[in-house]
Design an enzyme around this catalytic site. Structure first.
Site, PDB file in Angstrom:
ATOM      1  N   HIS A  11      -7.839   1.449  -4.731  1.00  0.00           N
ATOM      2  CA  HIS A  11      -8.885   1.267  -3.722  1.00  0.00           C
ATOM      3  C   HIS A  11      -9.542   2.612  -3.473  1.00  0.00           C
ATOM      4  O   HIS A  11      -8.943   3.485  -2.847  1.00  0.00           O
ATOM      5  CB  HIS A  11      -8.225   0.696  -2.446  1.00  0.00           C
ATOM      6  N   GLY A  28       0.894  -2.026   4.083  1.00  0.00           N
ATOM      7  CA  GLY A  28       1.495  -0.699   3.957  1.00  0.00           C
ATOM      8  C   GLY A  28       2.676  -0.544   4.885  1.00  0.00           C
ATOM      9  O   GLY A  28       3.848  -0.677   4.492  1.00  0.00           O
ATOM     10  N   MET A  47     -11.821   4.940  -1.609  1.00  0.00           N
ATOM     11  CA  MET A  47     -12.608   5.212  -0.398  1.00  0.00           C
ATOM     12  C   MET A  47     -13.293   6.548  -0.637  1.00  0.00           C
ATOM     13  O   MET A  47     -12.935   7.584  -0.074  1.00  0.00           O
ATOM     14  CB  MET A  47     -11.684   5.229   0.822  1.00  0.00           C
ATOM     15  N   ASP A  60      -4.435   3.859  -2.408  1.00  0.00           N
ATOM     16  CA  ASP A  60      -5.606   4.239  -1.610  1.00  0.00           C
ATOM     17  C   ASP A  60      -6.027   5.667  -1.906  1.00  0.00           C
ATOM     18  O   ASP A  60      -5.297   6.610  -1.600  1.00  0.00           O
ATOM     19  CB  ASP A  60      -5.263   4.130  -0.117  1.00  0.00           C
ATOM     20  N   GLY A 120      -3.470   4.346   7.553  1.00  0.00           N
ATOM     21  CA  GLY A 120      -2.528   3.233   7.598  1.00  0.00           C
ATOM     22  C   GLY A 120      -2.114   3.006   9.055  1.00  0.00           C
ATOM     23  O   GLY A 120      -2.389   3.830   9.928  1.00  0.00           O
ATOM     24  N   GLY A 121      -1.468   1.898   9.297  1.00  0.00           N
ATOM     25  CA  GLY A 121      -0.865   1.647  10.608  1.00  0.00           C
ATOM     26  C   GLY A 121      -1.828   1.327  11.732  1.00  0.00           C
ATOM     27  O   GLY A 121      -1.480   1.466  12.904  1.00  0.00           O
ATOM     28  N   MET A 130     -11.987  -5.513   4.372  1.00  0.00           N
ATOM     29  CA  MET A 130     -11.228  -4.569   5.205  1.00  0.00           C
ATOM     30  C   MET A 130     -10.997  -5.202   6.574  1.00  0.00           C
ATOM     31  O   MET A 130     -11.942  -5.653   7.232  1.00  0.00           O
ATOM     32  CB  MET A 130     -12.003  -3.249   5.383  1.00  0.00           C
ATOM     33  N   SER A 133       0.833  -1.206   0.000  1.00  0.00           N
ATOM     34  CA  SER A 133       0.000   0.000   0.000  1.00  0.00           C
ATOM     35  C   SER A 133       0.865   1.254   0.000  1.00  0.00           C
ATOM     36  O   SER A 133       1.589   1.543   0.956  1.00  0.00           O
ATOM     37  CB  SER A 133      -0.914   0.005   1.229  1.00  0.00           C
ATOM     38  N   GLY A 156      -9.344   4.438   6.226  1.00  0.00           N
ATOM     39  CA  GLY A 156      -9.057   5.847   6.497  1.00  0.00           C
ATOM     40  C   GLY A 156      -7.621   6.131   6.887  1.00  0.00           C
ATOM     41  O   GLY A 156      -7.118   7.220   6.624  1.00  0.00           O
ATOM     42  N   MET A 194      -8.647   8.576  -1.007  1.00  0.00           N
ATOM     43  CA  MET A 194      -9.592   8.961   0.053  1.00  0.00           C
ATOM     44  C   MET A 194     -10.154  10.344  -0.231  1.00  0.00           C
ATOM     45  O   MET A 194      -9.411  11.247  -0.628  1.00  0.00           O
ATOM     46  CB  MET A 194      -8.857   8.998   1.393  1.00  0.00           C
ATOM     47  N   HIS A 245      -0.937  -1.159  -4.316  1.00  0.00           N
ATOM     48  CA  HIS A 245      -2.257  -0.775  -3.827  1.00  0.00           C
ATOM     49  C   HIS A 245      -2.281   0.733  -3.616  1.00  0.00           C
ATOM     50  O   HIS A 245      -1.452   1.277  -2.887  1.00  0.00           O
ATOM     51  CB  HIS A 245      -2.507  -1.531  -2.522  1.00  0.00           C
ATOM     52  N   ASP A 282      -7.005  -6.109   3.751  1.00  0.00           N
ATOM     53  CA  ASP A 282      -6.348  -4.805   3.793  1.00  0.00           C
ATOM     54  C   ASP A 282      -6.469  -4.179   5.178  1.00  0.00           C
ATOM     55  O   ASP A 282      -7.580  -3.894   5.631  1.00  0.00           O
ATOM     56  CB  ASP A 282      -7.027  -3.905   2.737  1.00  0.00           C
ATOM     57  N   GLY A 283      -5.293  -3.982   5.813  1.00  0.00           N
ATOM     58  CA  GLY A 283      -5.271  -3.258   7.077  1.00  0.00           C
ATOM     59  C   GLY A 283      -4.661  -4.058   8.210  1.00  0.00           C
ATOM     60  O   GLY A 283      -5.156  -5.125   8.564  1.00  0.00           O
ATOM     61  N   GLY A 284      -3.539  -3.565   8.717  1.00  0.00           N
ATOM     62  CA  GLY A 284      -2.939  -4.168   9.907  1.00  0.00           C
ATOM     63  C   GLY A 284      -2.267  -5.508   9.677  1.00  0.00           C
ATOM     64  O   GLY A 284      -2.048  -6.265  10.623  1.00  0.00           O
TER      65      GLY A 284
HETATM   66  C1  DX5 Z   1      -6.654   1.943   4.996  1.00  0.00           C
HETATM   67  C2  DX5 Z   1      -6.105   1.582   3.644  1.00  0.00           C
HETATM   68  C3  DX5 Z   1      -5.014   0.588   3.686  1.00  0.00           C
HETATM   69  C4  DX5 Z   1      -3.800   1.007   4.478  1.00  0.00           C
HETATM   70  C5  DX5 Z   1      -3.103  -0.228   4.943  1.00  0.00           C
HETATM   71  O1  DX5 Z   1      -7.718   2.798   4.844  1.00  0.00           O
HETATM   72  O2  DX5 Z   1      -7.120   1.059   2.821  1.00  0.00           O
HETATM   73  O3  DX5 Z   1      -4.658   0.158   2.382  1.00  0.00           O
HETATM   74  O4  DX5 Z   1      -2.927   1.804   3.760  1.00  0.00           O
HETATM   75  O5  DX5 Z   1      -2.034   0.134   5.726  1.00  0.00           O
HETATM   76  P1  DX5 Z   1      -1.445  -0.816   6.848  1.00  0.00           P
HETATM   77  O6  DX5 Z   1      -0.949  -2.057   6.169  1.00  0.00           O
HETATM   78  O7  DX5 Z   1      -0.356  -0.014   7.461  1.00  0.00           O
HETATM   79  O8  DX5 Z   1      -2.555  -1.119   7.826  1.00  0.00           O
HETATM   80 ZN    ZN Z   2      -6.594   0.075   0.910  1.00  0.00          ZN
END
Ligand code: DX5
Ligand code: ZN
Length: 221
Positions: free
Chosen positions: A65, A197, A67, A34, A143-144, A136, A7, A141, A36, A32, A175-177
Site C-alpha cells: 500500500h 494491524g 502512501m 504500508d 496504525g491504531g 480507507m 498490516s 498515516g 509512507m 499488507h 484498511d484501518g481500525g
Molecule cells: C494506515 C495504514 C494501515 C494501518 C492499519 O495508514 O494504511 O494499514 O497499518 O492499522 P490498524 O489496523 O491498527 O488500524
Molecule cells: Zn494500509
C-alpha cells in the site's frame, strides 16, 4: 472468498521475519505492507530495502500500500523488490490511469485506494482496470486509529458502480481500525479483503487470526 491481510506496520520490526512466519502459519492470506513517504502522509515507514530482505524469507503475497506522492516514479522498483499487489492512492496520482497501466505492465496486480473524504464515484472510469479497491476506513498515516463508521457505505457503492459500468467487481479491501468487534459489520457491508494491524499483532497473533477466520466463516457470502 474472504482474505486477511495483516498490516506489518504493527509488527515487531526487531523480529520481522519471525512475525511474518507466524502470521503465515496462522493462516494469513497475504501481508499488507504500508509504505509512507513523509509527504502524502506525515510519517515515513519503510521502503524497498526492507521489502527486498523480507521477500527472501516469506512466501506470502506482498500486498503493498503506497502512501506516496506520484507513485508512478517507483512502480518498477517495487516490482523488483518483490511486491505482488501494488495499491496507489487516487489522491496521489496526477495520471492514475497511466500509473495503473504501468503496474499491470510490470506484472503486478493493481489496486487503487481512496481516503475517507473521497467519494467512490471518482473510480468510475478506472474500475475496469483495477484488481482491488482499497477503502480507507481511517485517514492514512498511522496504525491504531479509530474506525470511521461512515465508510461502511462505500463497499456497496463500489459494487453498484461496477454493475453500472458492466465490469466485474474488483476485490474490496478495507484498511484501518478493524477489530474483532467490528469485523461482522465490515463483512456485512461487502468488503472481502480485510487489513488489520493492531488487532492482529497486539496480543496473541495466532488467537487474533483465528478470531478473524471465525468471523469469515460466520459471514454469509
Ligand atoms: C494506515 C495504514 C494501515 C494501518 C492499519 O495508514 O494504511 O494499514 O497499518 O492499522 P490498524 O489496523 O491498527 O488500524
Ligand atoms: Zn494500509
Amino acid at each position: 472468498m474472504y482474505l486477511l491481510s495483516p498490516s506489518m506496520l504493527s509488527a515487531d520490526f526487531a523480529v520481522l521475519g519471525e512475525q511474518l512466519a507466524r502470521v503465515e502459519a496462522a493462516g494469513a492470506d497475504m501481508v499488507h505492507i504500508d509504505v509512507m513517504d513523509g509527504k502524502f502522509v506525515p510519517r515515513i515507514s519503510y521502503g524497498m530495502p526492507v521489502i527486498e530482505s523480507i521477500r527472501k524469507v516469506s512466501g506470502l503475497v506482498f500486498d503493498v500500500h503506497l502512501m506516496v506522492d506520484e507513485p508512478i516514479r517507483f512502480v518498477e522498483d517495487f516490482k523488483k523488490c518483490g511486491a505482488d499487489v501494488l495499491t496507489v492512492h487516487y489522491e496521489a496520482c496526477t495520471h492514475l490511469h497511466t500509473t495503473i497501466t504501468q503496474i499491470k505492465r510490470c506484472g503486478m496486480k493493481a489496486g487503487v485506494a481512496i481516503n475517507p473524504a473521497t467519494p467512490v464515484e471518482v473510480l468510475r472510469y478506472i474500475l475496469r482496470e483495477v484488481d482491488q479497491v482499497l477503502v480507507m476506513t481511517v485517514n492514512p498515516g498511522y496504525g491504531g486509529q479509530k474506525f470511521l463508521p461512515d465508510m461502511l457505505k462505500k463497499p456497496g457503492r463500489v459494487m453498484e458502480l461496477a454493475a453500472q459500468e458492466k465490469v466485474s467487481c474488483p476485490d474490496i479491501q478495507v484498511d484501518g481500525g478493524i477489530t474483532l468487534e467490528n469485523i461482522g459489520e465490515v463483512l456485512a457491508a461487502g468488503a472481502n479483503n480485510i487489513v488489520a494491524g493492531t488487532s492482529v499483532f497486539y496480543g496473541n497473533i495466532e488467537a487474533n487470526i483465528a478470531g478473524f477466520k471465525e468471523a469469515f466463516s460466520n459471514a454469509v457470502k
